[in-house]
Design a protein around this motif. Structure first.
Motif, short mmCIF file in Angstrom:
data_model
loop_
_atom_site.label_atom_id
_atom_site.label_comp_id
_atom_site.label_asym_id
_atom_site.label_seq_id
_atom_site.Cartn_x
_atom_site.Cartn_y
_atom_site.Cartn_z
N ARG A 278 0.85 -1.19 0.00
CA ARG A 278 0.00 0.00 0.00
C ARG A 278 0.89 1.23 0.00
N ILE A 279 0.45 2.25 -0.74
CA ILE A 279 1.15 3.52 -0.81
C ILE A 279 0.23 4.59 -0.23
N LEU A 280 0.76 5.35 0.75
CA LEU A 280 -0.02 6.41 1.39
C LEU A 280 0.72 7.73 1.30
N ALA A 281 -0.01 8.77 0.96
CA ALA A 281 0.50 10.14 1.02
C ALA A 281 -0.23 10.77 2.20
N GLY A 282 0.46 10.88 3.33
CA GLY A 282 -0.22 11.29 4.55
C GLY A 282 -1.20 10.20 4.93
N ASP A 283 -2.47 10.58 5.08
CA ASP A 283 -3.52 9.60 5.40
C ASP A 283 -4.27 9.12 4.16
N ARG B 120 12.47 -1.40 -5.45
CA ARG B 120 11.26 -0.66 -5.84
C ARG B 120 10.15 -1.64 -6.16
N HIS B 121 8.93 -1.28 -5.77
CA HIS B 121 7.76 -2.06 -6.14
C HIS B 121 7.06 -1.35 -7.28
N TYR B 122 6.87 -2.05 -8.38
CA TYR B 122 6.15 -1.52 -9.53
C TYR B 122 4.73 -2.05 -9.46
N LEU C 77 1.38 14.37 -7.26
CA LEU C 77 0.16 14.64 -6.51
C LEU C 77 0.05 16.15 -6.40
N PRO C 78 -1.10 16.70 -6.05
CA PRO C 78 -1.22 18.16 -5.96
C PRO C 78 -0.15 18.80 -5.07
N ASP C 79 0.25 18.11 -4.01
CA ASP C 79 1.22 18.70 -3.08
C ASP C 79 2.57 17.96 -3.04
N ILE C 80 2.78 16.97 -3.92
CA ILE C 80 4.05 16.23 -3.96
C ILE C 80 4.47 16.05 -5.42
N VAL C 81 5.52 16.78 -5.81
CA VAL C 81 6.00 16.73 -7.19
C VAL C 81 6.81 15.46 -7.42
N ASP C 82 6.64 14.85 -8.59
CA ASP C 82 7.40 13.68 -9.01
C ASP C 82 7.41 12.57 -7.96
N VAL C 83 6.22 12.22 -7.51
CA VAL C 83 6.05 11.20 -6.48
C VAL C 83 6.17 9.79 -7.03
N ALA C 84 5.96 9.62 -8.34
CA ALA C 84 6.00 8.29 -8.95
C ALA C 84 6.49 8.39 -10.38
N TRP C 85 6.89 7.25 -10.92
CA TRP C 85 7.31 7.20 -12.32
C TRP C 85 6.89 5.88 -12.94
N PHE D 265 6.88 4.26 -6.73
CA PHE D 265 6.75 5.47 -5.92
C PHE D 265 8.03 5.79 -5.19
N ASP D 266 8.30 7.07 -5.02
CA ASP D 266 9.47 7.54 -4.30
C ASP D 266 9.21 7.36 -2.80
N ALA D 267 9.90 6.40 -2.20
CA ALA D 267 9.69 6.08 -0.79
C ALA D 267 10.06 7.24 0.14
N GLY D 268 10.82 8.21 -0.35
CA GLY D 268 11.14 9.38 0.45
C GLY D 268 10.02 10.40 0.49
N LYS D 269 9.02 10.22 -0.37
CA LYS D 269 7.93 11.19 -0.45
C LYS D 269 6.59 10.63 0.00
#
Length: 114
Positions: A20-25, A45-47, A78-86, A104-108
C-alpha cells in the motif's frame, strides 16, 4: 513470473505480499500484484499496476528521465508532492514486465508491505 536477471544486474520478481502507498492519510495504491525490481546501488522498488493505483489523484509532470537499462520514464505528481511516482510506458525489451506500472518515491510517501 520467475526471477529474471538482466545484464545490467537488475532482478525482477513477483511480490505476493500486499503493498500500500499512502501520502499522509490518503491511500494512493493498494495491490497484491506488485513486481519488485532490485538494481545494484539503488533501493528495491515495487512496480504497481495502474489498475491498483488511484490515477485520478495523479497528474503527469514535465519530468522525463532516461535509464539505459529500463528506458524513458514518465513522472507523476500529486497536488502537493512533485514527481512522487514514475512509469516506464515503453521500457527496453528486458524490462517489459514493468511496462505501464508505477513505482513510488519512498522518500515522499509511505510504503507499507504486509
Amino acid at each position: 513470473m520467475a526471477d529474471h536477471t538482466t545484464e545490467s544486474h537488475i532482478i525482477l520478481h513477483t511480490h505476493s505480499q500486499r503493498v500500500r502507498i499512502l501520502a499522509g492519510d490518503t491511500l494512493i495504491a493498494d495491490t497484491r500484484n506488485a513486481i519488485e525490481l532490485r538494481e545494484k546501488g539503488y533501493p528495491h522498488r515495487h512496480y504497481i499496476p495502474k489498475e491498483d493505483v488511484d490515477m485520478v489523484k495523479l497528474s503527469i509532470s514535465s519530468t522525463v528521465t532516461h535509464c539505459p537499462f529500463k528506458g524513458d520514464s514518465t513522472y507523476y505528481s500529486l497536488p502537493d508532492i512533485v514527481d512522487v511516482a514514475w512509469s516506464y510506458e515503453r521500457p527496453v525489451d528486458d524490462m517489459q514486465a514493468i511496462a505501464g506500472r508505477l513505482a513510488f518515491d519512498a522518500g515522499k510517501v509511505a510504503e507499507i508491505v504486509e
